[in-house]
Design an enzyme around this catalytic site. Sequence first.
Site, PDB file in Angstrom:
ATOM      1  N   GLY B  90      33.497 -29.857  17.777  1.00 47.50           N
ATOM      2  CA  GLY B  90      32.402 -30.631  17.204  1.00 47.50           C
ATOM      3  C   GLY B  90      32.485 -32.031  17.770  1.00 47.50           C
ATOM      4  O   GLY B  90      32.728 -32.195  18.964  1.00 47.50           O
ATOM      5  N   HIS B 159      35.957 -28.741  28.191  1.00 50.33           N
ATOM      6  CA  HIS B 159      34.657 -28.429  28.817  1.00 50.33           C
ATOM      7  C   HIS B 159      34.553 -29.107  30.178  1.00 50.33           C
ATOM      8  O   HIS B 159      33.489 -29.627  30.533  1.00 50.33           O
ATOM      9  CB  HIS B 159      33.471 -28.924  27.958  1.00 50.33           C
ATOM     10  CG  HIS B 159      33.406 -28.360  26.582  1.00 50.33           C
ATOM     11  ND1 HIS B 159      33.042 -27.054  26.324  1.00 50.33           N
ATOM     12  CD2 HIS B 159      33.659 -28.915  25.360  1.00 50.33           C
ATOM     13  CE1 HIS B 159      33.051 -26.859  25.008  1.00 50.33           C
ATOM     14  NE2 HIS B 159      33.439 -27.965  24.408  1.00 50.33           N
ATOM     15  N   GLU B 194      36.075 -24.219  30.923  1.00 47.22           N
ATOM     16  CA  GLU B 194      35.803 -23.274  29.841  1.00 47.22           C
ATOM     17  C   GLU B 194      36.463 -21.928  30.108  1.00 47.22           C
ATOM     18  O   GLU B 194      36.319 -21.375  31.198  1.00 47.22           O
ATOM     19  CB  GLU B 194      34.302 -23.127  29.665  1.00 47.22           C
ATOM     20  CG  GLU B 194      33.702 -24.447  29.232  1.00 47.22           C
ATOM     21  CD  GLU B 194      32.276 -24.326  28.774  1.00 47.22           C
ATOM     22  OE1 GLU B 194      31.602 -23.373  29.176  1.00 47.22           O
ATOM     23  OE2 GLU B 194      31.852 -25.211  28.015  1.00 47.22           O
TER      24      GLU B 194
END
Lengths: 235, 235
Positions: B90, B159, B194
């Site tokens: 998040g 990421h 990823e």
Amino acid sequence: MKKAILASTSTLHGQDYLEYLIPHLNNLYGEQKEILFIPYARPGGISHDEYTAKAKEAFKKANLSIKGIHEFENPIEAVEKAEGIFTGGGNTFLLVSELYRNGIVEILQQVIAGGTPYMGTSAGTNIGGLTMGTTNDMPIVLPKSFKTLGLVPFNINPHYLDPDVNSTHKGETRETRIKEFHHFNSQPVVGLREGSWLALDKNEIILRGELSARIFKTNQEPYEVETGTILTALN
Amino acid sequence: MKKAILASTSTLHGQDYLEYLIPHLNNLYGEQKEILFIPYARPGGISHDEYTAKAKEAFKKANLSIKGIHEFENPIEAVEKAEGIFTGGGNTFLLVSELYRNGIVEILQQVIAGGTPYMGTSAGTNIGGLTMGTTNDMPIVLPKSFKTLGLVPFNINPHYLDPDVNSTHKGETRETRIKEFHHFNSQPVVGLREGSWLALDKNEIILRGELSARIFKTNQEPYEVETGTILTALN
């Protein structure tokens, strides 16, 4: 009466640094002025001197000279006496840290409110918003506060990027990030695409450039506004 | 002796939430345990309850139960007594703010050092590094400090995204941003693509997953390390 250009980016693809903004500089700053350059954001970590030299070369094309704020003994006095101000892009966390460390946040607000022309690109535009809370940059240093100049009554997201519908990357999109921002902050956010800028003049804020901008508000679907739209009442 | 999985992302393209990590959960946490979930990062602004329900559903597939830290009266005690901990992704600024506000930064470091198994994804992995200075997230709230758990002796960029060579977008690439980080911070940064994760076990830190990772050090060209590489001495 504020006079400012808040531009999404300094450089368009295939163009020189500031090339698309040069035709607008004399309208903003006037003729043959010395502009105070704030190089604190240091893109790619370049030095204040290197960055100032780069701005100097571009501004010469509009017959404007540039002096870096780091060349002055007293940065507050430099802002007070400036004929015009330009803040370049780079890292917003670093820029805001340095603005606070040098004690020039309030004086910048004062002189710009008093009519000293201001231009920002990228990070320099981010600080034109209420807070730097919608920057895309990495938190490489911790500033004292995220509050910024508030030249406009909303936040700005420069280099606004539409979601890539073909992407398989699972990192958050810009839109998701701004949605997260709105769970904790109430001001609207203007997603400013590259080549767009906000022109502040005669108490109006107008979207300029060729593209539309994307407006994000709390609990509302984002929407587009066309170039030429007056955003003065967006708050 | 730390036991942890620090994963770049929670979800791979076309897969369910945590799907690729589920086969590794029993090795990390053991069988039939109750795992403490830290939902503070609230992706997309979802509630702690909604987020916990999502984690619960995924962990059920490995016969593990989940309880959200917000369901406990005393978060410090919850961490102390946890059989295992999972921090979801998040917004990293929000996550770190809440970790400090709830006073659980030190106790997390202590229990993980003492052997409580830990998994993080995305923001939950970011906090495994020395600081959150290489997050990709927006600064939607101002945390007390950027210092994080330091489960590894370097920083992590989850990421991690290679520069798009066809892009005409002039926003900074991830590599440029990390270079700016290194003008003010000396620790190495691991760009974790990823599907990659760092496995901490038996005092070793090993790169897992199918892809290589990109290592960034001050004053050095970035380089790739293959999956299976031991990164314990990277500092």
